[in-house]
Enzyme design. Structure first.
Site, PDB file in Angstrom:
ATOM      1  CG  HIS B 138      44.655  39.549  37.321  1.00  0.00           C
ATOM      2  ND1 HIS B 138      43.983  38.369  37.173  1.00  0.00           N
ATOM      3  CD2 HIS B 138      44.427  40.055  38.725  1.00  0.00           C
ATOM      4  CE1 HIS B 138      43.331  38.313  38.326  1.00  0.00           C
ATOM      5  NE2 HIS B 138      43.427  39.033  39.278  1.00  0.00           N
ATOM      6  CG  ASP B 215      42.902  44.062  32.830  1.00  0.00           C
ATOM      7  OD1 ASP B 215      41.999  44.583  33.721  1.00  0.00           O
ATOM      8  OD2 ASP B 215      43.523  43.175  33.735  1.00  0.00           O
ATOM      9  CD  GLN B 218      42.658  46.727  40.275  1.00  0.00           C
ATOM     10  OE1 GLN B 218      42.306  47.632  41.147  1.00  0.00           O
ATOM     11  NE2 GLN B 218      42.458  45.514  40.960  1.00  0.00           N
ATOM     12  CE  LYS B 241      39.004  43.657  40.461  1.00  0.00           C
ATOM     13  NZ  LYS B 241      39.312  43.146  41.343  1.00  0.00           N
ATOM     14  CB  CYS B 379      45.730  37.026  40.388  1.00  0.00           C
ATOM     15  SG  CYS B 379      44.434  36.178  41.614  1.00  0.00           S
TER      16      CYS B 379
END
Lengths: 150, 421
Positions: B138, B215, B218, B241, B379
């Site tokens: 991202h 990261d 997700q 999220k 993104c």
């Protein structure tokens, strides 16, 4: 129906059968504009006649149906105009599209008015405007060049 | 607002032992209609919807507990402080971190990465050093490193992926070396759903002594995370999220690394004492939490974690995997549609392009059918370029989605084909 004719007859016709797609060789005015957020691309070329009016128009667009239709519809509205008139038309079209036009529909050529439906889909306004941004950039660069020559 | 879609209410009960019909009733927004059609929310990778428990917690906090933390001696302040710090423990347990002080509250994944880039990076990365990322990051895991590289004269290196969107581990391994000072990689790709082999990524980087940031924006909402088992040095995710409020996120960092790092921002709460001559910084985690934090957000995130734990992240993962397989099967049968991102290890993200229509047109027509998806480059422009597409349409799944909603998506896509045929 919530699509409110976004994919109506006129827009889809321009999308499927875009006008003035052929590149204009050795253009006096040309510009290319990219929207990096969606990869949309609009390119415009114009050749002026001896009187300084648009004689030949080429408009190419890549991306969604709306930008392609908008580019084709724009191309049909440019013939015979001077660079200053092109600038004024672009400004009027921008205002009209965003509902800020004092004269309403009278401000823009009839051939563009089917795009009014995009007002119901604000996120798609930038798709409509990208070819016009290219037009404005091209005219501005042309006027600057010409001012430099004098 | 209208009643819950009765079709959706029947759905899901047969799959994974998850009572999805009951779960859906916990999310008031899912009962809405959009453009006169039942909402089909398939944009969970952008943000997830919030269960009533989270909404109620925010209302309760502001109604009965609102006070600043770590400051007051009064009852409300103590109550708010206890709740706030209690959530730190919940997050520590969620990630299986060793200590509470390794959990830093930030605004979101983006701020977590920027914190590491600024506080760790500026101290430890110098000219000619290298930072390794992957081809499926991202922008939030690209730009902070570019900024750091520019400032420090360091170099950003990118581990490639194949056409399916899988990290090429051999190429990644070849990129590592004595100059590698940090590896920062996405755990689960937001654009493709690829689940990266995080443990291997970490092991390979550690051979060169390079710390690894994962990261997890997700990943954390969709699978159990164990930072100690992964061996990672930093882990970042966003509350919104994970069914929590926006504006709150987590940075996990190994205590030894965090201890050695300078503060990220200066202000209140991050200090022990201040004089004009010298300021002593506070201990972990407060050193990294300058100013009044998003107290309500933290407490709301705590409610979201409780909610998710009550269902169980392993059950959530199993259900979402079944749903992804069903969705993959359904979309694969549509002529002219191509799935983008076909990694063997994948989370519930269905990214696709169609011969018939541009992603924006797909998005607009689906919206008219009440179906919310994301369209664009997600993104992740360099990834899109690598895969040769300008944009995709992306349906991203959650445990409250149903097979019936996948069917609605397929019907919506049929409508796209109809408009553009």
């Amino acid at each position: 129906m919530p699509l409110d004719g976004l994919y109506g007859r006129i827009i889809m016709d321009h999308y499927r059968h875009p006008r003035n797609r052929a590149l204009v060789a050795a253009p006096d005015i040309h510009a290319r504009e990219l929207n990096p957020f969606c990869g949309d691309l609009a390119e415009v070329q114009m050749k002026l006649d001896a009187a300084g009016r648009v004689a030949h128009v080429g408009v190419q667009a890549e991306g969604c149906s709306i930008i392609q239709a908008s580019a084709s519809m724009m191309g049909e509205a440019l013939a015979g105009k001077t660079p200053a008139e092109l600038e004024a038309l672009a400004a009027r079209f921008r205002d009209w599209l965003q509902g800020r036009s004092p004269e309403g529909a009278a401000d823009v050529p009839e051939g563009l008015q089917a795009l009014q439906v995009v007002r119901q889909h604000p996120v798609r306004l930038k798709c409509v405007l990208l070819p016009w941004v290219a037009l404005e950039e091209g005219v501005l660069a042309f006027l600057r060049r010409r001012a430099g020559e004098h | 607002m209208t009643a819950v879609n009765p079709k959706a209410r029947r759905a899901g009960a047969a799959v994974s032992g998850l009572d999805v019909a009951k779960i859906r009733q916990d999310f008031p927004i899912l009962g809405q209609t959009v453009h006169g059609k039942p909402l089909v929310y398939l944009d969970n990778a952008a943000t997830s919807q919030k269960p009533q428990a989270v909404i109620d917690t925010l209302v309760r906090y502001y109604t009965t507990e609102n006070a600043n933390i770590h400051r007051g001696v009064h009852a409300l302040s103590q109550m708010a402080t206890e709740e706030y710090e209690g959530v730190r423990t919940k997050v520590r347990q969620l990630l299986n971190a060793a200590e509470d002080r390794e959990i830093i509250f930030v605004r979101g994944t983006t701020e977590a990465i920027n914190l590491v880039a600024q506080a760790y990076g500026r101290q430890n990365i110098g000219p000619e050093d290298e930072i390794v990322i992957s081809a499926m990051e991202h922008h939030s895991n690209i730009v902070p490193w570019q900024m750091l590289c520019q400032e420090r004269g360091a170099r950003l290196r990118v581990a490639p992926c194949n056409d399916a969107g899988e990290l090429l581990l051999d190429d990644y391994q070849r990129l590592l070396g004595p100059r590698t000072k940090l590896v920062s990689m996405v755990h689960v790709s937001n654009a493709l759903g690829t689940i990266n082999p995080a443990k291997q990524i970490v092991e390979l980087a550690h051979r060169w002594g390079a710390p690894v940031l994962l990261d997890g924006a997700q990943a954390a909402p969709h699978m159990s995370i164990d930072v100690q088992a992964l061996g990672c040095d930093f882990y970042a995710f966003s509350g919104h999220k994970l069914y929590g409020p926006t504006g709150i996120g987590i940075l996990y960092g190994r205590a030894a690394l965090l201890e050695a790092m300078p503060p990220y921002q200066g202000g209140g709460d991050m200090i022990r004492s201040v004089t004009y001559e010298k300021t002593l910084y506070n201990t972990l985690p407060y050193k990294f939490e300058a100013g009044t934090p998003h107290i309500a957000g933290v407490i709301g995130l705590g409610a979201a974690i409780d909610y998710v734990n009550a269902i169980g992240l392993d059950r959530i993962a199993a259900y979402e995997e079944e749903l992804r397989q069903y969705g993959t099967k359904c979309l694969s049968t549509i002529s002219g549609l191509r799935l983008v991102g076909t990694a063997k290890e994948k989370a519930g993200i269905l990214s696709f392009v169609m011969e018939q229509a541009h992603p924006h047109d797909i998005g607009t027509i689906l919206d008219a059918e009440g179906i919310a998806i994301r369209t664009g480059h997600h993104c992740a422009q360099p990834l899109m370029e690598r895969l040769g597409v300008a944009a995709t349409a992306r349906a991203s799944l959650s445990f409250y989605n149903t097979r019936e909603e996948i069917d609605a998506l397929v019907k919506g896509i049929d409508r796209v084909i109809e408009v553009f045929s």
